[in-house]
Design an enzyme around this catalytic site. Sequence first.
Site, mmCIF file in Angstrom:
data_model
loop_
_atom_site.group_PDB
_atom_site.id
_atom_site.type_symbol
_atom_site.label_atom_id
_atom_site.label_comp_id
_atom_site.label_asym_id
_atom_site.label_seq_id
_atom_site.Cartn_x
_atom_site.Cartn_y
_atom_site.Cartn_z
ATOM 1 C CG ASP A 117 -39.243 -1.209 10.586
ATOM 2 O OD1 ASP A 117 -38.916 -2.227 11.244
ATOM 3 O OD2 ASP A 117 -39.516 -1.238 9.378
ATOM 4 C CG HIS A 152 -37.753 -5.354 9.917
ATOM 5 N ND1 HIS A 152 -38.646 -4.331 9.644
ATOM 6 C CD2 HIS A 152 -38.189 -6.434 9.211
ATOM 7 C CE1 HIS A 152 -39.576 -4.772 8.812
ATOM 8 N NE2 HIS A 152 -39.318 -6.038 8.522
ATOM 9 C CB SER A 376 -40.785 -5.917 5.732
ATOM 10 O OG SER A 376 -41.732 -6.151 6.734
#
Length: 437
Positions: A117, A152, A376
């Site tokens: 990520d 994220h 995601s």
Amino acid sequence: MSASDKLPAGLEGKTAAANGRLTAQLPAIGLATATSTDPGFAAKAAKIEGVRSVIHDFSYQGYNPQPRTLDATAANGAALGSANPFYALQWGFEAMQVPQAWATGARGQKVRVAVLDGGFDLQHPDLQNNIIASESFVPTEPAQFMGMGFSHGTHTAGTVAALDNNLGVVGVAPEAKLILAKVLNDNGTGSFSWMIKGIYYAVAQEADVINLSLGAAIPRSSRYLDDNGTPDNPADDVLVNETREIQELLVAIGKATTYARQQGVTVIAAAGNDANDGNHDGNLVNVPATSPGVISISATGPMGWANDKPGTSLDRMASYTNYGTADVTFAAPGGDFVYPTNELVNFRGFRSNVWAFDMVLSTNRAGGYTWSAGTSMAAPHAAGVAALIIGKHNGQLAPAQVEAALRASADDLGKPGRDPYYGYGRLNALRAVSQLQ
């Protein structure tokens, strides 16, 4: 990329002779990266014996900027079976029957999950004690998230394996261990070579599961006119055809995902957030979601869950999720943000906007927490369930067996069989681990 799964002998010297410098070698999959200031390098390097192709390292936006995020602050909320303060708001666990799976003893023991990520909060109190390795493949940035906005990578890692420590949230597999690989910069952009290197690294670190909450929609064929900076002079236009390079890129990514699966790693990826219809848009291919050996996850999410009205579905397909019969393997909770108004509501001891409660709550930068939505967020739910299955099997289960267990236990919510939205169904953690008893 070599013509086989082995690199040519003496490649470093041969690359130098072609006016380039080798920067990485991935010998098990026949891939290498190099840099050069010579515009003719690719053509020269392609002539090295045993080399199949030399292509540019394409850059991409690995995940979409979050349309709505909202920080969460700890409060005295109803625990509903867990002492973690925010557990009451993790509706995805209710949808997939995660607490019931925990009750069977499945908590991800002896399982390693690699999360590829953007950057990560490596000191987050809900993650730190589960992190066993971290690495950055972004040349200018450390694995630690250095930005000031939404992290994220921290969010996805928390959904997989946040500790059950009476603090904040809890992960689907709270006893799994995390291998964190930064393959996108803190703004979510990166090069495909970074992702490929991250997959290779995860295999070397003996990961059991890889979570890829990232991707791009790539045209299978790409031909366009380059105006060379002179838009008013069509005579300067040059036809650019990138089709062959794109096809070779897809092969390179496929080499990495195939290698991971062959080495016993279950690879899970987000299906994408562009509402693409894979059944009708044949020129677009979503990678790595549709790469060989990858389990692709679409997203579900309620609308108005915090209104607490009977019949509110946790399994509604999210507004943004990509879909397509061949493009989606399973569905999992990813949240949504389309509730049309901004009214505040008190819900389970917390107060926020109704639309916020419809999203996925997880860990964020600086030891914090936030809501977000996307495939995601769905993929790490799936990765967590895969970890529960593998852990239930004493940490040893081949990817084909993991996928078969997921398929046999998923709730078939769409049309019977594999459908464009739910794939083989929305994952069910309890049924998945119970069939292994």
